[in-house]
Each structure stands twice: as structure tokens, then as C-alpha cells.
Design a protein around this motif. Structure first.
Motif, PDB file in Angstrom:
ATOM      1  N   THR A 136      61.155  94.282 -77.673  1.00 30.67           N
ATOM      2  CA  THR A 136      62.758  94.049 -77.654  1.00 30.67           C
ATOM      3  C   THR A 136      63.432  93.655 -78.729  1.00 30.67           C
ATOM      4  N   LEU A 137      64.411  93.956 -78.686  1.00 30.54           N
ATOM      5  CA  LEU A 137      65.541  93.420 -79.768  1.00 30.54           C
ATOM      6  C   LEU A 137      65.816  91.806 -79.454  1.00 30.54           C
ATOM      7  N   GLN A 138      65.639  90.884 -80.813  1.00 38.48           N
ATOM      8  CA  GLN A 138      65.989  89.530 -80.395  1.00 38.48           C
ATOM      9  C   GLN A 138      66.699  88.893 -81.521  1.00 38.48           C
ATOM     10  N   HIS A 139      67.733  88.277 -81.082  1.00 34.77           N
ATOM     11  CA  HIS A 139      68.394  87.182 -82.148  1.00 34.77           C
ATOM     12  C   HIS A 139      69.384  86.377 -81.217  1.00 34.77           C
ATOM     13  N   ALA A 140      69.816  85.204 -81.643  1.00 34.63           N
ATOM     14  CA  ALA A 140      70.566  84.289 -81.063  1.00 34.63           C
ATOM     15  C   ALA A 140      71.113  83.409 -82.087  1.00 34.63           C
ATOM     16  N   ALA A 141      72.357  82.955 -81.837  1.00 36.60           N
ATOM     17  CA  ALA A 141      73.100  81.636 -82.512  1.00 36.60           C
ATOM     18  C   ALA A 141      72.251  80.551 -82.636  1.00 36.60           C
ATOM     19  N   SER A 142      72.086  79.873 -83.866  1.00 36.54           N
ATOM     20  CA  SER A 142      71.227  78.758 -83.827  1.00 36.54           C
ATOM     21  C   SER A 142      72.193  77.320 -83.752  1.00 36.54           C
ATOM     22  N   HIS A 307      70.944  83.149 -70.875  1.00 36.19           N
ATOM     23  CA  HIS A 307      70.161  83.588 -71.755  1.00 36.19           C
ATOM     24  C   HIS A 307      68.823  82.789 -71.273  1.00 36.19           C
ATOM     25  N   TRP A 339      73.015  75.130 -75.684  1.00 41.20           N
ATOM     26  CA  TRP A 339      71.693  75.190 -76.191  1.00 41.20           C
ATOM     27  C   TRP A 339      70.724  73.917 -75.388  1.00 41.20           C
TER      28      TRP A 339
END
Length: 367
Positions: A136-142, A307, A339
Motif C-alpha cells: 500500500t501507499l502510505q503517508h500522513a501529516a505529522s 484514518h 492525532w
């Protein structure tokens, strides 16, 4: 049935569940249909609001829909519209429509009705756990680097019981770029969490409902907050708001008093700042002309993208960051990121609402 706050007599509070689970409890209405539910307990009408707290309608609609979905599916998006102000003094009926059941995705719509009229509507999509495949592609705002709130010393934290206590608590975490003259540059941060401990029987569904409930807190108010406009501009307005409070089932007198005291202190400082320098009638008149006051503020729509639905607990501290990229035409838009305490991005939300200022009175004719 006349003037009945709930359709059925509410059962005693369940001490094994978190306060927010009791607040959001639903009762099936089998006489109307298999997918119809009603609020088990009275709903909160916030001071100064036109109707019930919007988060209740959002969360109870989600809870109703989840009762029609297998437990290995979790909501990933929810798009809501506030149609009419909900009345806290009469029951709400939640009608769930099973739009589609697929292998990976399920769609539901829920319509909340009072007096036979829709007051709130939402469409939700649910995804099956681990349906994305191994790659899967993954990224997220920190998550911003902010320390979690300190826990109170043992015995000092007031726990929820049948006499009261809000279903969630919050602590301010500051405003970035507060001195900026551009409202769109500011970001308002808070820590939020459900009180108590969400039960194991409630599972991830209870945590998702709790998160949905909390997302509406302080949301559209961000528009006026980044413009440094107080919600109430006098103690008299606060008093009127308090007198308008109905069925405060979510808050007890102590919570209300504390919230209004905090609001009074903030706005007293703002009013004092405005009055400083008003040394002449001309200056005073100029300040009056420049003053901005909220005339109406009400939510129109609300979207939540969930998410990592299994990767958080709503009874642990969550950081929310809200910003308003645009306001105009009597409306305002707010974006929100949330978060978990571990820095996992668990939700992204948007809300647009009516934000109207009080207008100056037109000069009266001398004729």
C-alpha cells in the motif's frame, strides 16, 4: 408522548461503560422498522445554540449505521448536513438505509427526524479491515511537537457518576501565528479525550462514535477565533445563553460554571483591551464602529475522514488542530486534523457554517 424528551423511559446509567457511551446510547424502535433507532437519553442543548449539540446527531447516526454493518468493517468517511435545529425536548428517530453491501465497501445513509421532518442527514462509507492488500501507499501529516497534558495527582481528578460530569474533557494547546494579521495563517490547537474508560464490549465502534461526537466541539467557532472576535460580548449575553440551556444531560452545573467562567475571563480581557485608549468620545465612537460582534453562527455541513480506525482510543488524549482557510459571503470553512497520543493521524475533518456579524443600524430618518 406530549413533551416527552425520550421515546422510552431511560434505563439507569451503566457504570461499566464510559460516560460518552451512555450519552450516545440508542434504543431500537422495532414497531417502526428494523433499522430505526432513537436516543435513549436526553440530548444536550449548548448555551446560546439554536438546537442540540451537533456532535450528538453525528455520533448517534454513526452508531445507528454501525448496528447494520459487520464488525470487521469500519467507517472511513462520513458526510453530514445539518438541515434543521434539533429540539432537545422531543425524541429523535434515526432511519438507516442500507444503500449497498459490497465485499470491500459498504454504504449507508441515515436520516435523523423530529416531528416527521429531517433535521440531519448523513452518508457513510465503511471499508473492510485489511482490504487494501499487502502493498500500500502510505503517508500522513505529522503531529506537532507538543507535550501531552500532565495527569492530575491521584484522587484529584473528578470522575463521572450519576450526578453529572461531561462526556469528554479538553485542554488548550495554544494558537500558532497568533499575532499574524492574516486569519488564515492561524491554527488553533486543543487536547481532547472522552472521560473514563470506553468499555471492551463497546469496542472500536464505541471509540469511533466517541471521536465523531468530539469532532464537532469548538469547530465552526474557529472562524471567529482566528479573527479574535469573542462569541459573547457582555456578561448579559452570557447570562441569556445560560438561561437558554435545555436538558444539560452531558454537563453538570460545575462543568457549565467552569466553562462560562473561562469564557468570561477570556472575553473580559478582550473587552478591556478594546476599551484601553478610549480617552475621548471620538475614540470611543471609532472603537464602536470598528467592533465586530457575532450575529449568527451555525453549522451547515460536516465531513469526517477516519484514518487508522483501529489504532486509537478516544479515552486517551488526542490533539486537534483547526484552521480556517476561507471566510466570506456570510459563511466560513474550517479544516481539522486529529492525532492520537502516539502521533498517529486518525481523522481529517471539514466544516462549513453560517458566520454572520451583527450589522450596524442604519441611520434613522429625521422626518
Amino acid at each position: 408522548m406530549a413533551n416527552r424528551v425520550t421515546l422510552f423511559e431511560p434505563p439507569p446509567l451503566d457504570a461499566t461503560r464510559a460516560p460518552i457511551e451512555n450519552v450516545l446510547d440508542l434504543t431500537p424502535v422495532v414497531d417502526i422498522g428494523p433499522d430505526v433507532f432513537t436516543n435513549t437519553r436526553p440530548l444536550w442543548h449548548p448555551p446560546g445554540a439554536r438546537g442540540i449539540y451537533g456532535g450528538a446527531a453525528i455520533a448517534q447516526s454513526l452508531a445507528a449505521a454501525m448496528r447494520t454493518v459487520p464488525t470487521d468493517f469500519a467507517v472511513h468517511s462520513m458526510h453530514c448536513y445539518f438541515v434543521l435545529a434539533g429540539d432537545s425536548e422531543i425524541p429523535i428517530l434515526y432511519h438507516v438505509e442500507r444503500v449497498r453491501d459490497g465485499r470491500s465497501f459498504i454504504t449507508r445513509t441515515v436520516q435523523a427526524r423530529q416531528r416527521g421532518r429531517p433535521i440531519f442527514t448523513t452518508t457513510m462509507s465503511f471499508s473492510k479491515a485489511n482490504s487494501g492488500g499487502e502493498k500500500t501507499l502510505q503517508h500522513a501529516a505529522s503531529m506537532p511537537d507538543i507535550a501531552l497534558p500532565k495527569e492530575p495527582t491521584p484522587g484529584s481528578r473528578r470522575t463521572f457518576d450519576q450526578t453529572g460530569g461531561g462526556p469528554f474533557e479538553s485542554k488548550k494547546a495554544g494558537i500558532t501565528n497568533r499575532a499574524s494579521s492574516n486569519a488564515e495563517d492561524k491554527k488553533v490547537r486543543r487536547f481532547l479525550r472522552a472521560r473514563g474508560k470506553i468499555s471492551e464490549t463497546g469496542g472500536h465502534q464505541a471509540n469511533l462514535s466517541a471521536l465523531a461526537y468530539i469532532t464537532d466541539s469548538f469547530f465552526i467557532g474557529t472562524v471567529t477565533r482566528v479573527h479574535d472576535i469573542p462569541r459573547f460580548t457582555s456578561p448579559q449575553e452570557l447570562e441569556r445563553a445560560l438561561n437558554a440551556l435545555k436538558n444539560p444531560s452531558d454537563l453538570d452545573d460545575e462543568d457549565i460554571a467552569r466553562a462560562l467562567k473561562e469564557l468570561k475571563e477570556e472575553e473580559a480581557l478582550e473587552l478591556r483591551r478594546r476599551l484601553e485608549g478610549a480617552l475621548s468620545k471620538v475614540t470611543a465612537e471609532k472603537n464602536k464602529a470598528d467592533r465586530k460582534e457575532v450575529g449568527m453562527m451555525v453549522s451547515l455541513d460536516h465531513s469526517i475522514y477516519f484514518h487508522n480506525q483501529w489504532a486509537f482510543r478516544a479515552d486517551e488524549w488526542m490533539l486537534t488542530e483547526m484552521e480556517s482557510p476561507w471566510a466570506g459571503e456570510g459563511r466560513g470553512l474550517v479544516l481539522q486534523k486529529i492525532w492520537s497520543k502516539d502521533g498517529v493521524l486518525i481523522a481529517t475533518c471539514t466544516q462549513e457554517g453560517v458566520v454572520r456579524l451583527k450589522q450596524d443600524e442604519k441611520p434613522r430618518s429625521k422626518i
